[in-house]
Motif scaffolding. Structure first.
Motif, PDB file in Angstrom:
ATOM      1  N   GLY A  12       0.826  -1.160   0.084  1.00  0.00           N
ATOM      2  CA  GLY A  12      -0.087   0.009  -0.022  1.00  0.00           C
ATOM      3  C   GLY A  12       0.840   1.220  -0.087  1.00  0.00           C
TER       4      GLY A  12
ATOM      5  N   ILE B  89      -2.586  -4.961  -7.092  1.00  0.00           N
ATOM      6  CA  ILE B  89      -3.657  -4.483  -6.534  1.00  0.00           C
ATOM      7  C   ILE B  89      -4.291  -2.932  -6.985  1.00  0.00           C
TER       8      ILE B  89
ATOM      9  N   VAL C  47      -5.170   1.605  -5.954  1.00  0.00           N
ATOM     10  CA  VAL C  47      -4.663   2.369  -4.884  1.00  0.00           C
ATOM     11  C   VAL C  47      -4.001   3.427  -4.950  1.00  0.00           C
TER      12      VAL C  47
ATOM     13  N   GLY D 237      -2.216   4.704   2.054  1.00  0.00           N
ATOM     14  CA  GLY D 237      -1.952   3.506   0.931  1.00  0.00           C
ATOM     15  C   GLY D 237      -2.005   2.329   1.920  1.00  0.00           C
TER      16      GLY D 237
ATOM     17  N   LEU E 116      -5.392   1.656   3.520  1.00  0.00           N
ATOM     18  CA  LEU E 116      -6.568   1.179   2.556  1.00  0.00           C
ATOM     19  C   LEU E 116      -6.195  -0.282   2.149  1.00  0.00           C
ATOM     20  N   VAL E 117      -4.837  -0.565   1.863  1.00  0.00           N
ATOM     21  CA  VAL E 117      -4.684  -2.136   1.696  1.00  0.00           C
ATOM     22  C   VAL E 117      -4.965  -3.061   2.755  1.00  0.00           C
TER      23      VAL E 117
ATOM     24  N   ALA F 295      -8.724  -3.138   3.514  1.00  0.00           N
ATOM     25  CA  ALA F 295      -9.480  -3.793   2.735  1.00  0.00           C
ATOM     26  C   ALA F 295      -9.317  -5.256   2.774  1.00  0.00           C
ATOM     27  N   ASP F 296      -7.982  -5.815   3.030  1.00  0.00           N
ATOM     28  CA  ASP F 296      -7.864  -7.290   3.151  1.00  0.00           C
ATOM     29  C   ASP F 296      -8.657  -7.771   4.630  1.00  0.00           C
TER      30      ASP F 296
ATOM     31  N   VAL G 169      -7.854  -9.021  -2.027  1.00  0.00           N
ATOM     32  CA  VAL G 169      -7.959  -7.742  -1.828  1.00  0.00           C
ATOM     33  C   VAL G 169      -8.107  -6.960  -2.967  1.00  0.00           C
TER      34      VAL G 169
ATOM     35  N   THR H 233     -10.590  -3.342  -3.699  1.00  0.00           N
ATOM     36  CA  THR H 233      -9.804  -1.992  -3.953  1.00  0.00           C
ATOM     37  C   THR H 233     -10.405  -1.587  -5.302  1.00  0.00           C
TER      38      THR H 233
ATOM     39  N   ILE I 141     -13.654  -0.198  -4.981  1.00  0.00           N
ATOM     40  CA  ILE I 141     -13.772   1.214  -4.629  1.00  0.00           C
ATOM     41  C   ILE I 141     -12.969   2.241  -5.502  1.00  0.00           C
ATOM     42  N   GLY I 142     -12.148   1.575  -6.081  1.00  0.00           N
ATOM     43  CA  GLY I 142     -11.234   2.744  -7.097  1.00  0.00           C
ATOM     44  C   GLY I 142     -12.103   2.921  -8.636  1.00  0.00           C
TER      45      GLY I 142
END
Length: 352
Positions: free
Chosen positions: A92, A277, A280, A306, A309-310, A313-314, A327, A331, A334-335
């Motif tokens: 992240g 991933i 992010v 970052g 977020l990772v 999310a995981d 994960v 992400t 979301i992104g």
């Protein structure tokens, strides 16, 4: 050796910090946002260590971390969950830094490894290793090579005595299309088991991450993150425009080249460790920019957010959803809407 005196002078909206002959303006929000983010990251990491198929209390987690208590709990914490969390934090942070550098050097919020094709190039390398039978150890190496090759092509095709933000995005989209077509072609000729393994990898996942993945990534970040932070002043000047930057004595071509190369290195190391991933590097720098209130995506805040977020999310993907998911899927969920929002917002501005 006597220490250099450190003094501060209150100014608005921050303070001037002087260390001997050096000085810099430090704004409160630029310090507060990373500090709060780091506290949230510690909390999420502690929750993630204790949650899973074998839940543990905080006391058991602390005992296992210091090497006392039940051997089974020590194995779960130190060999299964801790490496996964460390890889998540480092990935992240690397993606957040890469996104901040790309968006600052190109002066374009769409400039991220996902849009520019670098993560897709890494996917092409990894899928090639899986389909062509390179072995498990060759997959991270192939992903690293794919990301570096795509980054080199992006840099070479974009460079015209400097980096133009529009040209960078256009060339990146073209490289993304080529790499995506290569991935699709490899999957069509792959064995069904290899194709399934490749699909799992290209979604981006922290499953089965160990210390052998964390250590190389930590070494890479130990080199690249200080370089990114050291270029903060120059990156700020780049936001003023090419002519102004040259007038202030910045070597524009060298500064842009250094930022792009460091960003490509961060992406390559992150993708080699955990796969692509997505989103992010696109969303986090803009979130950090809005929280800190600066003129450009801040490198340190992007790295911390970052990682948050990772890891977050995981944690959600493997504990709160009905079925554990990679994960990268969360992400991306979301992104992708955020990318659409950026495009719609840019279109509305262009019509005003």
């Amino acid at each position: 050796m006597t220490a250099l005196p450190v003094t501060t002078a209150a100014v608005r909206p921050g303070a001037v910090v002087r260390i001997g002959p050096l000085s810099a303006v430090v704004r409160r929000r630029q310090v507060l946002v990373p500090a709060v983010g780091a506290a949230v990251l510690v909390l999420l990491s502690a929750l993630s260590l204790g949650r899973g198929d074998f839940p543990l209390g905080l006391a058991d987690v602390l005992r296992a971390m210091v090497g006392v208590g039940d051997p089974g709990q020590q194995f779960v914490i130190r060999e299964l969950r801790a490496p996964r969390i460390v890889v998540g934090v480092l990935v992240g942070a690397a993606l957040g830094v890469a996104g901040a550098l790309f968006q600052t050097s190109a002066r374009n919020p769409l400039a991220s490894p996902d849009v520019l094709g670098i993560t897709q190039g890494a996917s092409a390398g990894a899928v090639a290793a899986i389909v062509l039978g390179g072995g498990a150890l060759s997959v991270p190496v192939a992903a690293l090579a794919g990301a570096l090759l795509t980054g080199a092509l992006l840099f070479g095709l974009t460079w015209r005595a400097g980096v133009d933000g529009v040209r960078l995005v256009l060339v990146g989209i073209a490289l993304w299309a080529v790499a995506s077509a290569l991935v699709d072609w490899l999957l069509t000729r792959a064995d069904i088991r290899d194709a399934a393994s490749a699909y799992v990898w290209i979604t981006g996942s922290l499953n089965a991450r160990g210390w052998e993945h964390a250590v190389p990534l930590a070494v890479a970040l130990a080199v690249l993150l200080p370089l990114a932070l050291a270029g903060g002043r120059v990156l700020g000047v780049l936001q003023l425009g090419d002519d102004t930057a040259r007038g202030l004595g910045v070597r524009l071509a060298s500064a842009q080249a250094a930022a792009v190369l460091v960003a490509v290195g961060c992406v390559a190391a992150a993708v080699a460790a955990a796969g692509p991933i997505g989103f992010v590097a696109l969303a986090v720098p803009q979130l950090a920019l809005r929280l800190t209130g600066g003129s450009r995506p801040p490198v340190l805040a992007s790295a911390v957010l970052g990682a948050v977020l990772v890891v977050g999310a995981d944690l959600v993907a493997r504990t709160l959803l009905p079925e554990a998911l990679p994960v990268g899927l969360l992400t991306a969920a979301i992104g992708a809407p955020y990318l659409l929002w950026l495009l719609v917002r840019g279109r509305r501005r262009s019509t005003l």
